[in-house]
Design an enzyme around this catalytic site. Structure first.
Site, PDB file in Angstrom:
ATOM      1  N   GLY A   1      -0.747  -8.911   0.423  1.00 49.46           N
ATOM      2  CA  GLY A   1      -1.444  -9.305  -0.795  1.00 49.46           C
ATOM      3  C   GLY A   1      -1.080  -8.348  -1.923  1.00 49.46           C
ATOM      4  O   GLY A   1       0.023  -7.791  -1.962  1.00 49.46           O
ATOM      5  N   SER A   2      -2.037  -8.114  -2.782  1.00 49.37           N
ATOM      6  CA  SER A   2      -1.725  -7.349  -3.998  1.00 49.37           C
ATOM      7  C   SER A   2      -1.477  -5.866  -3.740  1.00 49.37           C
ATOM      8  O   SER A   2      -1.044  -5.155  -4.647  1.00 49.37           O
ATOM      9  CB  SER A   2      -2.844  -7.509  -5.004  1.00 49.37           C
ATOM     10  OG  SER A   2      -2.980  -8.880  -5.320  1.00 49.37           O
TER      11      SER A   2
END
Lengths: 365, 662
Positions: B329-330
Site C-alpha cells: 500500500g502507501s
C-alpha cells in the site's frame, strides 16, 4: 560290465570338480557353519539361509566347472558391456543408500551392478589378451588399463572406494600375469605412494574418517572406532588357544557389531584363538596354492590369466578382511571368503571357483 | 575370433610367467605372515592386556547428554531454558511380560491414554534393548513409589532427564520455534551431515525457528560415561566420565518486554510486527499474531491440538512476519520517492497537480484518488505526507518499471533479507522479467509488460507483495541512510566452555550509493506524515522525540486462507490490511518498525498506534498505560488513507489492460 547307475551319476557329478579345491572348500564350509552358529546366538535362522544359498552357489560352481572355459569366455564382452551400461544407469537413475549411489531399482528388484563387474572385468581383460595372443605390444596394456578404468571410475563415483579398488585390482592382476613390464609395475607403485596426499585430498569425509579411525580408534569410541576397538579386544582376548566354541564373551555379550558378516573373523578368532587363526590361514593358503598350481598348468592364455586373477583376488579378499578386523587396514565392506554370511558374495566367489575348476579340467578332458 | 588353442608362447615367455607365479606366491605368503605376526602380537604378547579388557567389557560406554544452550533476550531475560524431571522408562528386552509390567506400573503411577499411545509409538520405533519412555515428568511422589518397588520391576528405570521450556509460550513461538523428537527424516539428515557422533543418545532436535537455525550451537557435544554393568546390563557404578560439552548460549537482540508491549497492543487482532535497530541490524521485536504454544510440539503434539492449530482459519502456525506476503500500500511511497529523486524523475521542489483522478493518455479509465476531491497540487514531500495517489500514479507512469525496479531492489524489497530464521518468503518486486516468468504458462499477451501495469505499482498495489520483515528492513535501511545489514535475531553466542563471546553481524554489509540530500528529503517528508496535514497527524501529538512514518492500506488478501469457507470470518477477511512503517528518533534512528494489522482498515487507524506504542516504550520506557485508550484516541476520525475506497479500486481494470492479477 556296467557300473551301477547311481555310481555313474555320482561319477558324472564329481567328474568336473577339482578334488583338492573341493576338500579345502568343504573344510572351510564346516568351519563357517560352526562360527555362524555361534555368531548368531545359537539360533538356526541364518544357518538355514546359509545352507540354501550355499546349495545354490554349489550348483552355479558345478555348472561353471562343467562348462568349457572358452565357452564361458565368449560371454566376457557382452557381460562386461551390460555391466558398464548398468553402472552408467546407476549414475543416472540409481537409488541413494547411505549417501552413496550403488543400487539400481529394476522395479521388481534392486541390483548392485558393481557385483557383476567383480567377475566380468578380469574376464574382459583376459579375453582381450587372448584375442591378441602372440602379437602383444606395449599399447595392448594401455587398452587393458582402459578396460579396467571405465567401470573402476564409475564405481569410484558412486562413491564406493572399497569396491572400486578391489575390482580394479582384480583387473590389474590380469595385466600382471599377462607380462606387464616390471619397470612399469615398480614405477606405478612408487607413483601411487607419492600421490597418496593427492588421494587424501579427493577422498570423501567418511572415507577419511575411516582412515583416521584406524590411526586412532578412540576418537569416536561409540561409532566407527567401536568396531575396531571391540574386534581387537575379541581377537586379543582369544589368546593362543581361544575361549572355546560358543564361549566368546565379546560375541555373546553383543560387543561385536556385524558379527555374522564383515566381522565374523573376530568371533572365530575369539573362540579358536591363535591356533584357529593359523589353521584358517593354512586353509586359505592351501586354496591359494591349488589356485596357483591350476594357473601354472593352464593351457590357454585366457586360462592362465583368469586363474591367476581369481586366485589373487581371493587372496586379497581374505587378507583385507582379516587385516581390517585385526585393526591393520581401514574398515571397508569386504567379506571373509566363504565364511561371512551373505548370499551375493558367496555366489560371486563360487563363480570364481567354478571357473578355476573348469580351467583345471581342460587337460583332463 | 580365433578359438583359444594350446599356448603358442615360446619357452622364454613361459619362464617369465612361472617367475611371476613364484612372485605372487611369495607375496601372498609374506602378507599372511604379516597377519600371523599381528595375531601373535594380539593373542600372545598382548594377551593379558586384551584378556583384562574383555573381562571388564561388562563395562559399557553410555553417552551423557549435553545441556542445550539457553536463549535470552537482550537484557538477559531467559526465553528458552531446561529443567530436570523424572521419566519412567522400560527396556522391553529386560522385562519379561511387557503387558503385565505396564498394568503393574499403572497401579503405581497414573497412566493416561495419551501416555499409552505415545509408549506404543516409542516401542515401534525403538529397538527391544533400548529404553522406551512410558511416562514423562513424574511427580516426586510417583518417582519415589517406583524406586521403592524397583526390585520387582526388572527393566524399569526412573531417569532424570532435561526438558525444554519456553516460559513466554505464544509470545516467542514464531521466533524461537521449538525442539521436537528426532524423527526418521532427522536421522537421515544427521547421517548425511556426518553428525552421528554428536547425536548419540539424543532424543530431540531443533525443528523450527532459532532452535532449528542455531541447532549446531545450541546442541553441544555429548560426553561418555564408562559404566560397569551386571550380567543383565544394569548399571552398577560409574567408573570414568568424560563430561559433555554443553550447548552454547544465545543472546538475542530482541527485547522481550518490547515484544510483550507489541503483543498487548495487537490484542486479539491478526498481523505482524517487526522492529529493527537500523544501526546494527538487530531485530528488536518480531511478532506474528496469532502465535501458538511451542511446548505442545516438544514431545509430539496430540492429534486434537494439531487439528485445532492446523485448521484454525487464523493460521496461527504461519509466521506472518516472515512468510506473509502483502501489498505494501502507501508505505511504498517513500521508497518510490527515493527512486524518483535518484533517477531525476522529479526535482525536490517541483510542484505537480494532485487531482482526484488520473487517466492514461488515450484511455478513459480513471485511476481514482482515495480523496475524491484530490489534493490540489503538491511537491513530492507533500505528496508523501498527504499520501496522494494521483501524484504517484503519474510519477510511476513517467518513470516506467525499468527505472523503479533497480532502486527499490536495493532496499531489499523482493529478495530474502537473510535473517537468521528459516523459510523467509521472497515476495514480488515487479519487473518485466518477473512478469514474463510468472505468467510463462499463459498466452504471450499476458506475459508482456503493459505500460499501464506500472500505475498501480506506484502506490504499492498491483503486483507488489512483500513480507513485514522486508518492509521493516527497507525502513531501517532508509533510516540509516543506506546502511544495509542482514537482520539478525541473535546478537551474541557465548561458548559454554571457554566463555568466549562471539558477536553476530556487527558491521553493515554494504552502503547504498544514494545521495545524502535525498535520504534527508524523504525522511523529512515522512516526519511530515505525523505533523498537521499528514495522514497520521493525530498520532504525532505529544511526541517527546522526533518520529517519522508512513501509513498504508493493503487491499489484497495474500495469505492463503485455506480452502474452507468460513462465513463468520469472511466479512472481516474482506476488509483491508492496515500498514504502518516508522522510525525514530528521526535525527539518529535507533528503531525502525513495520506493522501490519490484517483486515483492520486504514493504516493510521490500526497499525500506527501499535507502532507508536512500541516506539514510545523503546525510547522512553513508558508502557502505554491503557492500551484501549491509546487505540481509541488514534482510531478517531482520520484522514482516510489512500487507495482503499470502493470507488478508487487501484486494481488494473480490464478496460485499460488485461493483466491477470497474481
Amino acid at each position: 560290465m556296467h557300473p551301477h547307475p547311481l555310481k555313474r551319476l555320482w561319477h558324472s557329478i564329481i567328474q568336473p570338480l577339482d578334488a583338492w579345491l573341493m576338500l579345502f572348500l568343504g573344510l572351510l564350509f564346516v568351519l563357517s557353519l560352526l562360527v555362524l552358529y555361534s555368531a548368531s546366538n545359537e539360533t538356526f535362522g541364518k544357518i538355514d539361509n546359509k545352507l540354501v544359498y550355499s546349495a545354490l552357489s554349489f550348483g552355479i560352481l558345478w555348472l561353471l566347472a562343467w562348462s568349457r572355459p572358452q565357452t564361458v569366455m565368449m560371454f566376457a564382452p557382452p557381460v562386461y558391456l551390460v555391466g558398464v551400461l548398468l553402472l552408467v544407469a546407476v549414475e543416472l537413475f540409481g537409488i541413494i543408500v547411505n549417501g552413496s549411489q550403488r543400487w539400481l531399482n529394476l522395479g521388481i528388484m534392486r541390483i548392485q551392478p558393481s557385483e557383476i563387474m567383480k567377475i566380468a572385468l578380469p574376464m574382459m581383460v583376459a579375453w582381450y589378451f587372448q584375442h591378441n595372443e602372440g602379437q602383444i605390444r606395449w599399447w595392448h596394456y594401455l587398452v587393458g588399463l582402459a578396460i579396467i578404468l571405465v567401470p573402476g571410475v564409475l564405481i569410484l563415483k558412486q562413491p564406493d572406494l572399497g569396491t572400486a579398488t578391489l575390482i580394479m585390482t582384480s583387473g590389474l592382476f590380469v595385466l600382471f600375469f599377462a607380462g606387464l613390464s616390471w619397470k612399469v609395475i615398480l614405477g606405478a607403485g612408487a607413483g601411487f605412494l607419492a600421490s597418496l596426499p593427492l588421494v587424501w585430498h579427493f577422498m570423501h569425509d567418511y572415507q577419511r574418517r575411516r582412515v583416521l579411525t584406524l590411526l586412532d580408534p578412540t576418537q569416536d569410541p561409540l561409532g566407527d572406532g567401536y568396531h575396531i576397538i571391540q574386534s581387537t579386544i575379541a581377537i586379543g582376548s582369544g589368546g593362543p588357544w581361544g575361549k572355546g566354541w560358543l564361549s566368546g564373551t565379546q560375541t555373546h555379550l553383543e560387543f561385536i557389531p556385524e558379527r555374522t558378516t564383515d566381522f565374523i573373523f573376530a568371533v572365530y578368532s575369539e573362540e579358536f584363538g591363535l591356533a584357529g587363526n593359523l589353521i584358517l590361514l593354512l586353509l586359505y593358503m592351501a586354496i591359494l596354492s591349488r589356485g596357483l598350481m591350476i594357473t601354472a598348468r593352464a593351457q590357454t592364455l585366457y586360462g592362465r590369466l583368469m586363474a591367476g586373477s581369481i586366485t589373487l583376488t581371493f587372496f586379497m579378499y581374505a587378507f583385507v578382511n582379516m587385516g581390517m578386523v585385526a585393526g591393520i587396514l581401514p574398515v571397508v565392506g569386504v567379506p571373509l571368503p566363504f565364511v561371512s554370511y551373505g548370499g551375493t558374495a558367496t555366489v560371486s566367489l563360487a563363480v570364481g571357483m567354478g571357473m578355476l575348476m573348469s580351467i583345471a579340467n581342460i587337460d583332463r578332458r | 575370433m580365433p578359438r583359444p588353442t594350446r599356448l603358442k608362447t615360446p619357452r622364454a615367455d613361459d619362464n617369465q610367467f612361472q617367475l611371476r607365479l613364484v612372485v605372487a606366491l611369495l607375496f601372498m605368503l609374506l602378507m599372511f605372515l604379516v597377519l600371523a605376526g599381528r595375531f601373535v602380537w594380539l593373542q600372545v604378547i598382548q594377551y593379558d592386556h586384551y584378556s583384562t579388557l574383555a573381562q571388564n567389557n561388562s563395562i559399557s560406554l553410555v553417552p551423557v547428554q549435553p545441556n542445550r544452550g539457553l536463549i535470552t533476550d537482550r537484557n538477559g531475560i531467559v526465553l528458552a531454558q531446561n529443567y530436570s524431571a523424572y521419566t519412567l522408562e522400560i527396556t522391553p528386552s529386560k522385562t519379561g511380560d511387557l503387558e503385565a509390567m505396564v498394568v503393574q506400573l499403572g497401579t503405581l503411577v497414573e497412566l493416561t491414554p495419551r501416555d499409552m499411545k505415545r509408549f506404543r509409538k516409542f516401542l515401534s520405533e525403538n529397538k527391544k534393548f533400548e529404553p522406551s519412555v512410558l511416562k514423562m515428568k513424574l511427580s516426586d511422589e510417583e518417582a519415589a513409589r517406583v524406586a521403592a518397588n524397583g526390585y520387582r520391576l526388572p527393566g524399569v528405570e526412573v531417569k532424570a532427564r532435561l526438558f525444554r521450556d519456553y516460559p513466554y509460550k505464544e509470545l516467542t513461538s514464531h521466533v524461537l520455534g521449538y525442539i521436537g523428537r528426532i524423527g526418521p527424516r532427522d536421522k537421515e539428515n544427521i547421517a548425511e551431515e556426518q553428525k552421528t557422533a554428536n547425536y548419540r543418545g539424543a532424543t530431540h532436535i531443533g525443528k523450527l525457528g532459532l532452535e532449528k537455525v542455531y541447532e549446531d550451537e545450541l546442541r553441544g557435544i555429548p560426553g561418555f560415561e564408562e559404566v560397569e554393568t551386571d550380567y543383565l546390563g544394569r548399571a552398577i557404578r560409574s567408573l570414568k566420565r568424560t563430561p559433555p560439552k554443553n550447548g552454547n548460549d544465545l543472546k538475542l537482540a530482541l527485547d522481550i518486554r518490547l515484544q510483550d508491549v507489541a503483543d498487548k497492543l495487537f490484542g486479539q487482532r491478526r498481523g505482524a510486527l517487526v522492529a529493527i535497530d537500523p544501526q546494527t541490524g538487530g531485530v528488536l521485536a518480531l511478532l506474528s499474531k496469532p502465535g501458538f504454544d511451542p511446548g505442545l510440539f516438544i514431545d509430539g503434539i496430540d492429534t486434537q491440538s494439531w487439528k485445532n492449530l492446523n485448521e484454525d482459519w487464523q493460521k496461527p502456525l504461519i509466521n506472518r512476519a516472515l512468510r506473509g506476503l502483502y501489498p505494501p500500500g502507501s508505505t511504498f511511497k517513500p521508497f518510490m520517492g527515493m527512486a524518483a529523486l535518484e533517477t531525476g524523475a522529479i526535482g525536490p521542489n517541483e510542484v505537480r497537480g494532485a487531482p482526484g483522478y488520473f487517466t492514461l493518455p488515450g484511455s478513459s479509465h480513471r485511476f481514482r484518488d482515495s480523496k475524491p476531491s484530490g489534493n490540489g497540487s503538491a511537491n513530492l514531500s507533500k505528496a508523501i505526507a498527504v499520501s496522494s495517489d494521483t501524484f504517484f500514479y503519474k510519477l510511476a507512469w513517467d518513470m516506467g518499471i525499468d527505472r523503479i525496479h533497480p532502486v527499490l531492489g536495493q532496499f531489499g524489497l523482493g529478495s530474502r533479507t537473510g535473517i537468521d530464521l528459516d523459510g523467509e518468503a521472497i515476495g514480488v518486486l515487479p519487473s518485466k522479467e518477473w512478469k514474463a516468468k510468472r505468467f510463462s504458462k499463459m498466452k504471450p499477451e499476458y506475459q508482456r509488460w503493459i505500460p499501464a501495469d506500472v500505475v498501480s505499482i506506484g502506490i504499492g498495489q498491483g503486483f507488489n507483495a512483500y513480507t513485514p520483515l522486508q518492509m521493516a528492513n527497507a525502513t531501517a535501511i532508509l533510516a540509516a541512510d543506506g546502511k544495509v545489514f542482514k537482520p539478525h535475531l541473535v546478537q551474541t553466542i557465548t561458548d559454554s566452555k571457554s566463555g568466549k563471546v562471539q558477536l553476530v553481524e556487527a558491521r553493515p554489509q554494504r552502503q547504498l550509493a544514494f545521495k545524502q540530500q535525498n535520504y534527508d528529503y524523504i525522511k523529512q517528508a515522512m516526519e511530515g506524515v505525523l505533523k498537521p496535514g499528514g495522514t497520521a497527524w493525530r498520532l504525532g501529538q505529544n511526541l517527546t522525540y522526533r518520529m517519522a512514518g508512513k501509513t498504508g492500506t493493503a487491499q489484497v488478501v495474500q495469505i492463503k486462507q485455506g480452502a474452507k469457507y468460513n462465513a463468520g470470518a469472511l466479512a472481516e477477511q474482506h476488509r483491508d490490511h492496515s500498514w504502518f512503517i516508522a522510525f525514530a528518533p528521526a535525527e539518529k534512528p535507533t528503531i525502525a518498525v513495520a506493522v501490519i494489522v490484517e483486515n483492520a482498515g486504514f493504516g493510521a487507524a490500526a497499525a500506527a498506534p501499535v507502532a507508536r506504542g512500541v516506539i514510545d516504550y523503546y525510547l522512553t520506557g513508558k508502557v502505554p498505560a491503557d492500551v484501549n485508550a491509546l487505540l481509541q484516541t488514534m482510531a478517531q476520525a482520520e484522514t482516510p488513507d489512500s487507495g482503499v475506497s470502493e470507488a478508487s479500486a487501484p486494481v488494473p481494470n480490464k478496460k485499460t489492460h488485461a493483466s491477470p492479477s497474481p
